[in-house]
Design an enzyme around this catalytic site. Sequence first.
Site, PDB file in Angstrom:
ATOM      1  N   GLU A 114      21.784   5.394  20.596  1.00 59.25           N
ATOM      2  CA  GLU A 114      21.104   5.349  21.862  1.00 59.25           C
ATOM      3  C   GLU A 114      22.027   4.427  22.520  1.00 59.25           C
ATOM      4  O   GLU A 114      22.996   3.882  21.953  1.00 59.25           O
ATOM      5  CB  GLU A 114      19.949   4.795  21.643  1.00 59.25           C
ATOM      6  CG  GLU A 114      18.949   5.775  20.842  1.00 59.25           C
ATOM      7  CD  GLU A 114      17.550   4.950  20.575  1.00 59.25           C
ATOM      8  OE1 GLU A 114      16.481   5.768  20.419  1.00 59.25           O
ATOM      9  OE2 GLU A 114      17.356   3.878  20.910  1.00 59.25           O
ATOM     10  N   ASP A 223      25.268  10.868   5.264  1.00 58.42           N
ATOM     11  CA  ASP A 223      26.032  10.961   4.005  1.00 58.42           C
ATOM     12  C   ASP A 223      26.738  12.216   4.087  1.00 58.42           C
ATOM     13  O   ASP A 223      27.905  12.291   3.723  1.00 58.42           O
ATOM     14  CB  ASP A 223      25.205  11.022   2.653  1.00 58.42           C
ATOM     15  CG  ASP A 223      26.006  11.190   1.551  1.00 58.42           C
ATOM     16  OD1 ASP A 223      26.785  10.429   1.095  1.00 58.42           O
ATOM     17  OD2 ASP A 223      25.630  12.448   0.820  1.00 58.42           O
ATOM     18  N   GLY A 225      27.686  13.556   6.941  1.00 59.49           N
ATOM     19  CA  GLY A 225      28.500  13.479   7.736  1.00 59.49           C
ATOM     20  C   GLY A 225      29.695  12.658   7.417  1.00 59.49           C
ATOM     21  O   GLY A 225      31.002  12.904   7.919  1.00 59.49           O
ATOM     22  N   ARG A 226      29.528  11.771   6.504  1.00 59.43           N
ATOM     23  CA  ARG A 226      30.786  10.893   6.115  1.00 59.43           C
ATOM     24  C   ARG A 226      31.538  11.555   5.241  1.00 59.43           C
ATOM     25  O   ARG A 226      32.851  11.591   5.359  1.00 59.43           O
ATOM     26  CB  ARG A 226      30.282   9.541   5.445  1.00 59.43           C
ATOM     27  CG  ARG A 226      29.391   8.584   6.395  1.00 59.43           C
ATOM     28  CD  ARG A 226      28.758   7.586   5.547  1.00 59.43           C
ATOM     29  NE  ARG A 226      28.066   6.708   6.403  1.00 59.43           N
ATOM     30  CZ  ARG A 226      26.971   5.988   6.262  1.00 59.43           C
ATOM     31  NH1 ARG A 226      26.213   6.171   5.096  1.00 59.43           N
ATOM     32  NH2 ARG A 226      26.400   5.239   7.174  1.00 59.43           N
ATOM     33  N   GLU A 347      29.661   8.243  12.252  1.00 59.26           N
ATOM     34  CA  GLU A 347      28.875   8.194  11.290  1.00 59.26           C
ATOM     35  C   GLU A 347      28.886   6.943  10.344  1.00 59.26           C
ATOM     36  O   GLU A 347      28.998   6.952   9.023  1.00 59.26           O
ATOM     37  CB  GLU A 347      29.442   9.266  10.222  1.00 59.26           C
ATOM     38  CG  GLU A 347      29.881  10.496  10.907  1.00 59.26           C
ATOM     39  CD  GLU A 347      28.894  11.116  12.142  1.00 59.26           C
ATOM     40  OE1 GLU A 347      27.732  10.684  11.819  1.00 59.26           O
ATOM     41  OE2 GLU A 347      29.302  12.010  12.692  1.00 59.26           O
ATOM     42  N   GLY A 348      28.758   5.702  11.018  1.00 52.79           N
ATOM     43  CA  GLY A 348      28.577   4.530  10.510  1.00 52.79           C
ATOM     44  C   GLY A 348      29.992   3.864  10.829  1.00 52.79           C
ATOM     45  O   GLY A 348      30.984   4.276  10.307  1.00 52.79           O
TER      46      GLY A 348
END
Length: 374
Positions: A114, A223, A225-226, A347-348
């Site tokens: 967001e 996970d 996505g990573r 993804e983090g």
Amino acid sequence: MTALREHLERDVIPQADAWDHAQRIPREAVHALAGHGLFGAVIEQANGGSAFAPLAWGEALEAIGEASMSLLSVLTVHTMCAHAIERWGEAEQKAAWLPALASGAKLGAFALTEPATGSDARNVETQLEDGGDHWRVTGRKRWISAAQIADVFLVFGKTAAGPTAILVPRESAGLSIMPIDGMLGFRAAQLGELVFDNVAVPKNLTIGREGMGFSHVANLALDAGRFCIACGCTGLIRACVRESVDYARARHQFGVALRAHQMIQTMLAEMTTAHKAARALWRHAATLRADSDPASITETTIAKYFASTAASRAANDAVQIHGANGCGPDYPVQRFFRDARIGEIIEGSNQMQQILIAHEACREYAARPRKATS
């Protein structure tokens, strides 16, 4: 894999720079991946998917990352959406969505971030108000890959029970999609902002139980996505090696080929070693994933952290090897440089990955008996 590599060599690599300049990938180029079974790679055959083994899936992702990180990004968010439905969806939801996602008839996307909430994803501000048999959704999601072309979004919002995941079809009344152009990297991934203005979403589109949106659904999708980004960034390193070797062989400085200069050789050696190491890490993670080993989560995180960091270093060296040409539009290394930077964030962020890796190291080594000291 042979057919996929031939497709990428013929139809993607020659067009990747043009897509980057145009800031969009033609829809037919995205859907061409469905013909290779990639849209359904994480979907079981019983649900219409192709159910790739993790090693085969990683090989495909690495090849796509070498060709176009924007295309990889679109496939990544589609995979995250499909994987969440496959794992946490009810039978009716799987029947309604997974065959269409696997075939390419529908394109999925992942909507967590967001304007004011990124890594602190447990505290999303998008509201899911209980309307009886439906949710009333109000809020915004930003930096959503494939937002401009996706057919359905896996959206995370806040309920009285906590973060909750729902599917929001593109045609939902009250949903507005605003394109985001001018990105540093992943320019052709067609990012956008989703604005939810009292959007009514039937409760039968809730994925998993209310309140388990972050702890179960989002974490599972992240996970997946990573793993995609780890493999894709490994491919990006290979692209840096490929272009740098070609340039260093053809370019001459001070009467000899650029590749004969020792400092150029050092950079080529570093990026080649990084590619081999990143590849070994994602393959190790894939082997654990194939065995459903819980350790695969940490190993995937390590692979993503290393590959994305190494890709940034390799892209930096690739630009340096190309000199001024590396800064202009005639060589793809400037695109590699920009795309690699995004790989360290999505993804983090890599800072989040470091925290997770450090926590796991403390847990693992604290469990070992300490040697007595005199």
